[in-house]
Design a protein around this motif. Structure first.
Motif, short mmCIF file in Angstrom:
data_model
loop_
_atom_site.label_atom_id
_atom_site.label_comp_id
_atom_site.label_asym_id
_atom_site.label_seq_id
_atom_site.Cartn_x
_atom_site.Cartn_y
_atom_site.Cartn_z
N LEU A 53 -30.95 5.72 14.55
CA LEU A 53 -30.18 4.51 14.78
C LEU A 53 -28.75 4.89 15.19
O LEU A 53 -28.25 5.94 14.79
N PRO A 54 -28.09 4.06 15.99
CA PRO A 54 -26.73 4.38 16.42
C PRO A 54 -25.78 4.46 15.22
O PRO A 54 -25.84 3.63 14.31
N ARG A 55 -24.93 5.48 15.22
CA ARG A 55 -23.90 5.57 14.18
C ARG A 55 -22.83 4.50 14.42
O ARG A 55 -22.25 3.97 13.48
N GLU A 56 -22.60 4.21 15.70
CA GLU A 56 -21.68 3.14 16.08
C GLU A 56 -22.38 2.26 17.11
O GLU A 56 -22.78 2.72 18.18
N TRP A 57 -22.55 0.99 16.76
CA TRP A 57 -23.30 0.07 17.62
C TRP A 57 -22.40 -0.39 18.78
O TRP A 57 -21.50 -1.21 18.59
N VAL A 58 -22.67 0.15 19.95
CA VAL A 58 -21.81 -0.11 21.11
C VAL A 58 -22.37 -1.31 21.87
O VAL A 58 -23.09 -1.17 22.88
N TRP A 59 -22.03 -2.52 21.42
CA TRP A 59 -22.47 -3.73 22.11
C TRP A 59 -21.77 -3.90 23.45
O TRP A 59 -22.18 -4.69 24.29
N GLU A 60 -20.71 -3.13 23.66
CA GLU A 60 -19.99 -3.17 24.92
C GLU A 60 -20.89 -2.78 26.09
O GLU A 60 -20.65 -3.18 27.24
N ASN A 61 -21.95 -1.98 25.80
CA ASN A 61 -22.88 -1.58 26.86
C ASN A 61 -23.53 -2.79 27.53
O ASN A 61 -23.72 -2.82 28.75
N TYR A 62 -23.90 -3.78 26.72
CA TYR A 62 -24.54 -4.98 27.28
C TYR A 62 -23.52 -5.80 28.08
O TYR A 62 -23.87 -6.37 29.13
N LYS A 63 -22.29 -5.84 27.59
CA LYS A 63 -21.25 -6.56 28.33
C LYS A 63 -21.00 -5.91 29.68
O LYS A 63 -20.87 -6.59 30.70
N ARG A 64 -20.97 -4.58 29.70
CA ARG A 64 -20.76 -3.86 30.95
C ARG A 64 -21.95 -4.03 31.90
O ARG A 64 -21.78 -4.14 33.11
N ALA A 65 -23.16 -4.05 31.33
CA ALA A 65 -24.35 -4.25 32.17
C ALA A 65 -24.33 -5.64 32.81
O ALA A 65 -24.70 -5.80 33.98
N PHE A 66 -23.89 -6.64 32.05
CA PHE A 66 -23.84 -8.01 32.58
C PHE A 66 -22.73 -8.18 33.61
O PHE A 66 -22.93 -8.82 34.65
N ASN A 67 -21.56 -7.63 33.31
CA ASN A 67 -20.41 -7.86 34.18
C ASN A 67 -20.34 -6.87 35.34
O ASN A 67 -20.38 -7.25 36.50
#
Length: 281
Positions: A53-67
């Motif tokens: 499992l991620p040690r740090e959940w980088v939700w920014e990846n989904y934001k970057r994929a969308f934008n």
């Protein structure tokens, strides 16, 4: 003796359950890995924590994929292409199968053989003649450049599935409908189509998977960013020198989740298609 037999059966069931659980874990692992991969940084992906499992959940990846990746536009394009292809393929497959299996006319067997030739032609072997034809019709760089070929190449498998299923529907139902005043179209829509739902679901899932994940046609026939589909959009996220793999994992998750949802809701119909022959009999 009875106890020994009971213990043996219990042991056999336990072994079967263990094998099924292991198989389920093996099948689920790629989805788990993709989802966790989409929430990691490059350092974590290529470090020691590859499958954890991620040690740090980088939700920014989904934001970057969308934008940055313009995933909403690609998602809508893929959805339009998939739905249009499914509708055209299902309508053409069921109607063609009805004409081949239920109506009496000269040359129907040859026509069925002609349709089955489509199974022998690799989809990517036709890319040059298709490109030339679409260019002459001025359909390149439009969604129709994908919808038409996808529908054409899905038609053979759709007819194959529907033929095997429709051939098991008793002709007595047609005769009963005719006695009630139904014509050809009445029999088709009121008798045949309702009984073809499991086969329709099978063809729908096959067509959806084929056109949703296709890359070659989408990469060759579409040039502008406005009409790109998800597979091409995911490919465009890869850089020439360095690649941030987190957003690519997020884009892959976005592209995969609709497929899983579609299959979960339609899988029951596929299971019904395997037992429908016994039910109809």
């Amino acid at each position: 003796m009875y106890n020994n037999l009971s213990n043996k059966r219990s042991l056999n069931k336990t072994v079967i359950y263990i094998i099924l659980i292991l198989w389920a874990l093996i099948s689920i692992f790629p989805v788990y890995w993709m989802l966790t991969f989409s929430l990691k940084t490059n350092a974590e992906i290529f470090g020691e924590n590859v499958a954890g499992l991620p040690r740090e959940w980088v939700w920014e990846n989904y934001k970057r994929a969308f934008n940055t990746g313009n995933m909403p536009r690609y998602f809508i394009n893929s959805l339009i292409v998939a739905i249009s292809t499914i509708v055209i393929t299902l309508a053409a497959s069921v109607m063609a199968t009805y004409a081949i299996t239920r109506l009496k006319w000269k040359g129907r067997k040859r026509m069925n053989s002609f349709f089955m030739l489509g199974l022998t032609i690799p989809i990517h072997a036709s890319i040059v003649p298709l490109y030339t034809t679409l260019a002459k019709l001025k359909l390149l760089d439009t969604l129709w450049a994908l919808i038409i070929p996808y529908s054409a190449f899905s038609l053979a498998m759709g007819i194959l599935v529907c033929t095997g299923f429709m051939g098991d529907i008793p002709y007595d139902l047609d005769e009963a409908a005719m006695l009630d005043g139904c014509g050809t179209w009445g029999i088709f829509f009121r008798v045949i189509v309702p009984l073809m739902r499991p086969a329709v679901a099978t063809v729908g899932i096959y067509t959806f998977l084929q056109c949703w994940n296709e890359l070659m046609f989408a990469n060759v026939f579409i040039n502008s960013d406005k009409w790109r589909t998800l597979p091409v959009g995911v490919q465009s996220l890869s850089g020439q020198y360095t690649t941030d793999w987190g957003p690519i994992g997020a884009a892959l998750s976005i592209a995969t989740i609709p497929t899983l949802i579609f299959y979960i809701f339609m899988s029951k119909k596929i299971q019904d298609s395997f037992v429908a022959g016994a039910v109809k009999g």
